[in-house]
Scaffold this motif. Structure first.
Motif, PDB file in Angstrom:
ATOM      1  N   VAL A 179       0.846  -1.195   0.000  1.00 52.85           N
ATOM      2  CA  VAL A 179       0.000   0.000   0.000  1.00 52.85           C
ATOM      3  C   VAL A 179       0.886   1.251   0.000  1.00 52.85           C
ATOM      4  O   VAL A 179       1.866   1.325   0.728  1.00 52.85           O
ATOM      5  CB  VAL A 179      -0.927   0.020   1.235  1.00 52.85           C
ATOM      6  CG1 VAL A 179      -1.719   1.323   1.282  1.00 52.85           C
ATOM      7  CG2 VAL A 179      -1.867  -1.175   1.217  1.00 52.85           C
ATOM      8  N   VAL A 180       0.508   2.203  -0.830  1.00 51.56           N
ATOM      9  CA  VAL A 180       1.170   3.508  -0.863  1.00 51.56           C
ATOM     10  C   VAL A 180       0.120   4.561  -0.534  1.00 51.56           C
ATOM     11  O   VAL A 180      -0.967   4.554  -1.129  1.00 51.56           O
ATOM     12  CB  VAL A 180       1.774   3.795  -2.255  1.00 51.56           C
ATOM     13  CG1 VAL A 180       2.412   5.178  -2.287  1.00 51.56           C
ATOM     14  CG2 VAL A 180       2.791   2.723  -2.635  1.00 51.56           C
ATOM     15  N   ALA A 181       0.439   5.431   0.406  1.00 48.33           N
ATOM     16  CA  ALA A 181      -0.500   6.482   0.790  1.00 48.33           C
ATOM     17  C   ALA A 181       0.083   7.840   0.441  1.00 48.33           C
ATOM     18  O   ALA A 181       1.198   8.160   0.846  1.00 48.33           O
ATOM     19  CB  ALA A 181      -0.790   6.406   2.287  1.00 48.33           C
ATOM     20  N   ALA A 182      -0.672   8.613  -0.324  1.00 48.65           N
ATOM     21  CA  ALA A 182      -0.244   9.971  -0.666  1.00 48.65           C
ATOM     22  C   ALA A 182      -1.173  10.949   0.035  1.00 48.65           C
ATOM     23  O   ALA A 182      -2.389  10.908  -0.175  1.00 48.65           O
ATOM     24  CB  ALA A 182      -0.301  10.176  -2.187  1.00 48.65           C
ATOM     25  N   THR A 183      -0.596  11.773   0.872  1.00 46.59           N
ATOM     26  CA  THR A 183      -1.416  12.741   1.603  1.00 46.59           C
ATOM     27  C   THR A 183      -0.795  14.134   1.468  1.00 46.59           C
ATOM     28  O   THR A 183       0.174  14.322   0.735  1.00 46.59           O
ATOM     29  CB  THR A 183      -1.472  12.380   3.098  1.00 46.59           C
ATOM     30  OG1 THR A 183      -0.155  12.544   3.652  1.00 46.59           O
ATOM     31  CG2 THR A 183      -1.905  10.936   3.299  1.00 46.59           C
ATOM     32  N   GLY A 184      -1.358  15.069   2.199  1.00 44.30           N
ATOM     33  CA  GLY A 184      -0.811  16.424   2.179  1.00 44.30           C
ATOM     34  C   GLY A 184       0.591  16.500   2.759  1.00 44.30           C
ATOM     35  O   GLY A 184       1.285  17.507   2.574  1.00 44.30           O
ATOM     36  N   HIS A 185       1.030  15.433   3.430  1.00 39.67           N
ATOM     37  CA  HIS A 185       2.355  15.457   4.040  1.00 39.67           C
ATOM     38  C   HIS A 185       3.422  14.777   3.204  1.00 39.67           C
ATOM     39  O   HIS A 185       4.521  15.283   3.058  1.00 39.67           O
ATOM     40  CB  HIS A 185       2.287  14.776   5.425  1.00 39.67           C
ATOM     41  CG  HIS A 185       1.374  15.478   6.368  1.00 39.67           C
ATOM     42  ND1 HIS A 185       1.647  16.718   6.857  1.00 39.67           N
ATOM     43  CD2 HIS A 185       0.160  15.137   6.870  1.00 39.67           C
ATOM     44  CE1 HIS A 185       0.650  17.122   7.640  1.00 39.67           C
ATOM     45  NE2 HIS A 185      -0.261  16.180   7.663  1.00 39.67           N
TER      46      HIS A 185
ATOM     47  N   ALA C 181      12.222   9.160   4.545  1.00 40.56           N
ATOM     48  CA  ALA C 181      12.176   9.167   6.008  1.00 40.56           C
ATOM     49  C   ALA C 181      11.516   7.897   6.503  1.00 40.56           C
ATOM     50  O   ALA C 181      10.401   7.564   6.093  1.00 40.56           O
ATOM     51  CB  ALA C 181      11.409  10.387   6.504  1.00 40.56           C
ATOM     52  N   ALA C 182      12.214   7.184   7.371  1.00 44.85           N
ATOM     53  CA  ALA C 182      11.657   5.968   7.981  1.00 44.85           C
ATOM     54  C   ALA C 182      11.416   6.245   9.454  1.00 44.85           C
ATOM     55  O   ALA C 182      12.353   6.579  10.178  1.00 44.85           O
ATOM     56  CB  ALA C 182      12.621   4.802   7.806  1.00 44.85           C
ATOM     57  N   GLN C 189       8.319   9.464   1.338  1.00 41.27           N
ATOM     58  CA  GLN C 189       9.065  10.299   0.402  1.00 41.27           C
ATOM     59  C   GLN C 189       8.314  11.609   0.193  1.00 41.27           C
ATOM     60  O   GLN C 189       7.189  11.771   0.665  1.00 41.27           O
ATOM     61  CB  GLN C 189       9.202   9.572  -0.937  1.00 41.27           C
ATOM     62  CG  GLN C 189      10.006   8.293  -0.829  1.00 41.27           C
ATOM     63  CD  GLN C 189      10.186   7.654  -2.191  1.00 41.27           C
ATOM     64  OE1 GLN C 189       9.301   6.959  -2.675  1.00 41.27           O
ATOM     65  NE2 GLN C 189      11.311   7.894  -2.818  1.00 41.27           N
ATOM     66  N   ASP C 190       8.919  12.496  -0.559  1.00 37.17           N
ATOM     67  CA  ASP C 190       8.263  13.765  -0.867  1.00 37.17           C
ATOM     68  C   ASP C 190       6.988  13.551  -1.670  1.00 37.17           C
ATOM     69  O   ASP C 190       6.890  12.627  -2.480  1.00 37.17           O
ATOM     70  CB  ASP C 190       9.185  14.644  -1.727  1.00 37.17           C
ATOM     71  CG  ASP C 190      10.290  15.286  -0.913  1.00 37.17           C
ATOM     72  OD1 ASP C 190      10.377  15.031   0.291  1.00 37.17           O
ATOM     73  OD2 ASP C 190      11.076  16.047  -1.517  1.00 37.17           O
ATOM     74  N   LYS C 191       6.059  14.441  -1.473  1.00 39.04           N
ATOM     75  CA  LYS C 191       4.901  14.535  -2.366  1.00 39.04           C
ATOM     76  C   LYS C 191       5.387  14.941  -3.756  1.00 39.04           C
ATOM     77  O   LYS C 191       6.502  15.449  -3.910  1.00 39.04           O
ATOM     78  CB  LYS C 191       3.969  15.643  -1.872  1.00 39.04           C
ATOM     79  CG  LYS C 191       3.311  15.399  -0.562  1.00 39.04           C
ATOM     80  CD  LYS C 191       2.319  16.515  -0.256  1.00 39.04           C
ATOM     81  CE  LYS C 191       3.022  17.861  -0.117  1.00 39.04           C
ATOM     82  NZ  LYS C 191       2.056  18.961   0.141  1.00 39.04           N
ATOM     83  N   PRO C 192       4.534  14.778  -4.771  1.00 38.90           N
ATOM     84  CA  PRO C 192       4.904  15.294  -6.095  1.00 38.90           C
ATOM     85  C   PRO C 192       5.108  16.818  -6.046  1.00 38.90           C
ATOM     86  O   PRO C 192       4.630  17.486  -5.136  1.00 38.90           O
ATOM     87  CB  PRO C 192       3.686  14.957  -6.964  1.00 38.90           C
ATOM     88  CG  PRO C 192       2.966  13.865  -6.253  1.00 38.90           C
ATOM     89  CD  PRO C 192       3.218  14.095  -4.789  1.00 38.90           C
ATOM     90  N   GLU C 193       5.782  17.322  -7.036  1.00 37.04           N
ATOM     91  CA  GLU C 193       5.911  18.777  -7.178  1.00 37.04           C
ATOM     92  C   GLU C 193       4.524  19.415  -7.031  1.00 37.04           C
ATOM     93  O   GLU C 193       3.524  18.848  -7.459  1.00 37.04           O
ATOM     94  CB  GLU C 193       6.492  19.120  -8.558  1.00 37.04           C
ATOM     95  CG  GLU C 193       7.928  18.649  -8.758  1.00 37.04           C
ATOM     96  CD  GLU C 193       8.953  19.578  -8.108  1.00 37.04           C
ATOM     97  OE1 GLU C 193       8.553  20.514  -7.383  1.00 37.04           O
ATOM     98  OE2 GLU C 193      10.155  19.349  -8.315  1.00 37.04           O
ATOM     99  N   HIS C 194       4.480  20.615  -6.481  1.00 43.78           N
ATOM    100  CA  HIS C 194       3.202  21.200  -6.089  1.00 43.78           C
ATOM    101  C   HIS C 194       2.205  21.413  -7.236  1.00 43.78           C
ATOM    102  O   HIS C 194       1.032  21.048  -7.146  1.00 43.78           O
ATOM    103  CB  HIS C 194       3.416  22.526  -5.382  1.00 43.78           C
ATOM    104  CG  HIS C 194       2.136  23.210  -5.043  1.00 43.78           C
ATOM    105  ND1 HIS C 194       1.203  22.632  -4.213  1.00 43.78           N
ATOM    106  CD2 HIS C 194       1.589  24.382  -5.472  1.00 43.78           C
ATOM    107  CE1 HIS C 194       0.155  23.431  -4.108  1.00 43.78           C
ATOM    108  NE2 HIS C 194       0.354  24.486  -4.865  1.00 43.78           N
ATOM    109  N   PHE C 195       2.659  22.064  -8.330  1.00 39.21           N
ATOM    110  CA  PHE C 195       1.729  22.375  -9.420  1.00 39.21           C
ATOM    111  C   PHE C 195       2.534  22.553 -10.708  1.00 39.21           C
ATOM    112  O   PHE C 195       3.722  22.251 -10.739  1.00 39.21           O
ATOM    113  CB  PHE C 195       0.932  23.627  -9.060  1.00 39.21           C
ATOM    114  CG  PHE C 195      -0.455  23.693  -9.682  1.00 39.21           C
ATOM    115  CD1 PHE C 195      -0.915  22.712 -10.543  1.00 39.21           C
ATOM    116  CD2 PHE C 195      -1.307  24.743  -9.381  1.00 39.21           C
ATOM    117  CE1 PHE C 195      -2.190  22.785 -11.102  1.00 39.21           C
ATOM    118  CE2 PHE C 195      -2.593  24.822  -9.926  1.00 39.21           C
ATOM    119  CZ  PHE C 195      -3.018  23.854 -10.788  1.00 39.21           C
TER     120      PHE C 195
END
Lengths: 252, 252, 252, 252
Positions: A179-185, C181-182, C189-195
């Motif tokens: 499972v991969v979770a993508a959130t605002g963080h 980060a573990a 990992q980082d979110k995708p680029e913002h926009f």
């Protein structure tokens, strides 16, 4: 030794003994009795580690040059256990020393180890350390670095990587789900499997099947008592290196 | 030293000098002249490394305990360059020594280094090695391991990871694109960026912008000549450790 | 049209116009004037998308059979903008329609679109929707599915994948850094680029360099006004399909 | 129906029947007999899918808005099998239709399906297709897209993702090992598990344990014959939509 004398097939968890002398005596007893004796280096039977070894042996990355081993437990055992464990090198790194020998198919010529007690002062009071940094040189000049810790907040961290002349093979951690979770963080995945019972579940099953196969079909075991003695030699040398703060040469 | 005497702002690539004595003399000249002097430790300006450092400093993984640095070039420079490079520790690992000091905000108390020449005998003939394994202990008992090679068939491998009391932060490689290919053989992604010009493109831009900012706005530089001297001290100690096959203690 | 009449080279953002008629008239004006005219389909210049297209064209996965496009914004624009946008298909999916034509090198024979307003009732009051599901059949029987949303809490989600007879190529999101980060919770990992300004920074630079190249060196532009007209045709057909809840056939 | 009449507990693989009428008759027979009847929708028991569902239900990404399902087999079965399979929608997508109902906890109001035969003309001659693109609207306006193929050169591709108001949850493929190979060409990982026997090994074990639990402990089964009927309704509607090239409304 009683089992050998009785002519029984033996499955023995690591370490063979806490002293090298007695471990060697066991090895002699096994040899004299001619019984099957397998040491529980279950990591060799882990699907990921086994596949990496197979691909390395097939030449996928050429000649191996460096081996980097990361081996961290989720948390330390009770200090009462640590007191009778033989110390972190015999208790915990003995698996990593076996990985070194198994992966590189080479022997150590020198070992340099250091360590600290950073997670719990009671471990230091018991005369032990909880994190180590070890470097091994092999006969063929290959380099191996091992880093270990008794505490990884994110779970059981069991990785290694081999740099070869034509590339690199890495063995990564296993995780419970995909499972991969993508959130605002962030974008996040599962932590590694919690500890050895979870991570090496498949390895233990494969290991014991191999033992039965060895007993029933007279197949040679893949983790011999000699492997157990050799890993213990490295553990003793590492302990000495740490205590005396010097590089220790190994007898040829 | 001429630039300092002339009152010019100085941007100096690493190492400050090949000898520690002259590097220290340069540092004194800079201090006496009161000029801006920045050392080209561009890795501190890399977006990934910088973000990791910021998050570490914010306490995301608690207190740092171990630092593992992987630093491998895609291929060795010409032996003619190696002969005048000061050796692998001053030429290549000096960046990794700076990473150690910058990430842990700590100083070394001892260093143990070994190495081999595995890729090209001409490097050994030039008195140098092409792969190294280094262990550093810090004042606070933290452990750092650095592994380097002059050759990684898969490109420029620039990673490090910090184990802390509450978790781990890893800095991974950058790659040219985010294409994933799934075929009958495997699921594959791009290799890492080829070499330092590609990987540290953003870092170089950010670094030089910082230098201009420091000169124009009298801001303190983030990579001082003292940082350059300290990294060189580690490089000299590592060279000694490797040559004499022993752990070297560092003056306090 | 005034620029064409004046003989100027033209760089035009999408859509060429909100009506197909006027867009076609513009295309005729450009053709009559013989001027350079490039449409701002910057995604074709994105390093990841461009590399995928190049590898697809080289036959890496055989013949393409299916294309799945995921295109989600981090958040909806103001309703005032939406009212004059021409609707989500002309404003937002027009890029995805261009991806369909560019990647498959094929034209649509039918399109089926539906959508909902799930993030903000004001968008429905303005006569628009904020998420869509589109299916396109191509002349050669290939299938394309596009899913879009005006809101992705985790940032700008710009992915597509092509299934071919010999494998799959996927274009993944770009992220700001390669920090992992573990912690006790997960490995993140980082979110995708913002926009789009962040994600397509390199694409915009490459796009405008291509325009200058086209103007100065008389090179044919890679995103022509005909491409703009074709994408608009799909946007109009999708709008009709959504409004009338039926599959719309496209003229050959 | 004979098992129900005999008062036996029933474990039935999908589809319940190839015709909706008979499937409904079976459901009535089961209800009348009051026996346990479980349908083999093993995917609900997959560790990854189950964890995703649990986290979704716990509100981790807010309200679900879109569901994208990717479901591709490594290769087509023999045409003789296809001829008696009921067609791709009843044979293959019935699992995906169950995923739609299970994950969104919602029912379809309309379905739009199309498809092609791209891998083997014999499939078309048998009256079937080998790849499909389906869109479902739910009662609450949620959108679901399903893409399937009988052939994925890289193995069994079983993924889905849910976009919610606060983020996204993705279920990725499982792979045999965690070996990563970095070479002069790429950085590669294992392909997905080969096919359903490998990928759903853990799911099958968990599924049948649940069935035994239901029988012995009178626990309600998690995949009822009503679920089987509902999935078949969607398969029939999809088949109709594909054949008549139109959106099909579902009875409330």
């Amino acid at each position: 030794m009683r089992a050998a004398a009785a002519g029984k097939a033996i499955f023995c968890e690591k370490p063979v003994d806490l002293t090298l002398e007695r471990a060697k005596a066991c090895a002699r007893a096994v040899a004299d009795a001619g019984v099957t004796c397998m040491i529980g280096f279950q990591r060799r039977f882990d699907p990921t580690f086994h596949a990496l070894k197979t691909r390395l042996a097939a030449g996928e990355i050429g000649d191996p040059e460096m081996l980097i081993v990361t081996s961290r437990d989720p948390g330390a055992p009770p200090v009462s256990y640590i007191k009778s464990s033989g110390g972190i090198f015999k208790d915990m790194l003995i698996h990593d020393f076996d990985i070194f020998r198994w992966i590189l198919e080479d022997e150590a010529v020198s070992i340099s180890a250091t360590g600290s007690c950073l997670t719990d002062p009671a471990i230091a009071e018991a005369g032990d350390i909880d994190c180590t940094a070890v470097t091994i040189r092999s006969r063929r000049g290959r380099l191996c670095q091992i880093n270990t810790s008794r505490r990884a907040a994110y779970g059981y961290d069991q990785r290694f990587e081999v740099l070869g002349s034509k590339g690199m093979l890495q063995a990564g951690n296993h995780k419970p789900t995909e499972v991969v979770a993508a959130t605002g963080h962030s974008v996040s995945q599962d932590k590694p499997e919690h500890f050895f019972l979870e991570r090496y579940r498949a390895a233990y099953a494969s290991e014991i099947a191999h033992f039965f196969d060895a007993v029933v079909n007279k197949v040679a075991v893949r983790t011999t008592i000699e492997d157990g003695v050799k890993a213990l030699e490295l553990a003793e040398a590492a302990t000495l290196s740490w205590r005396e703060n010097r590089t220790v040469e190994l007898a040829k």
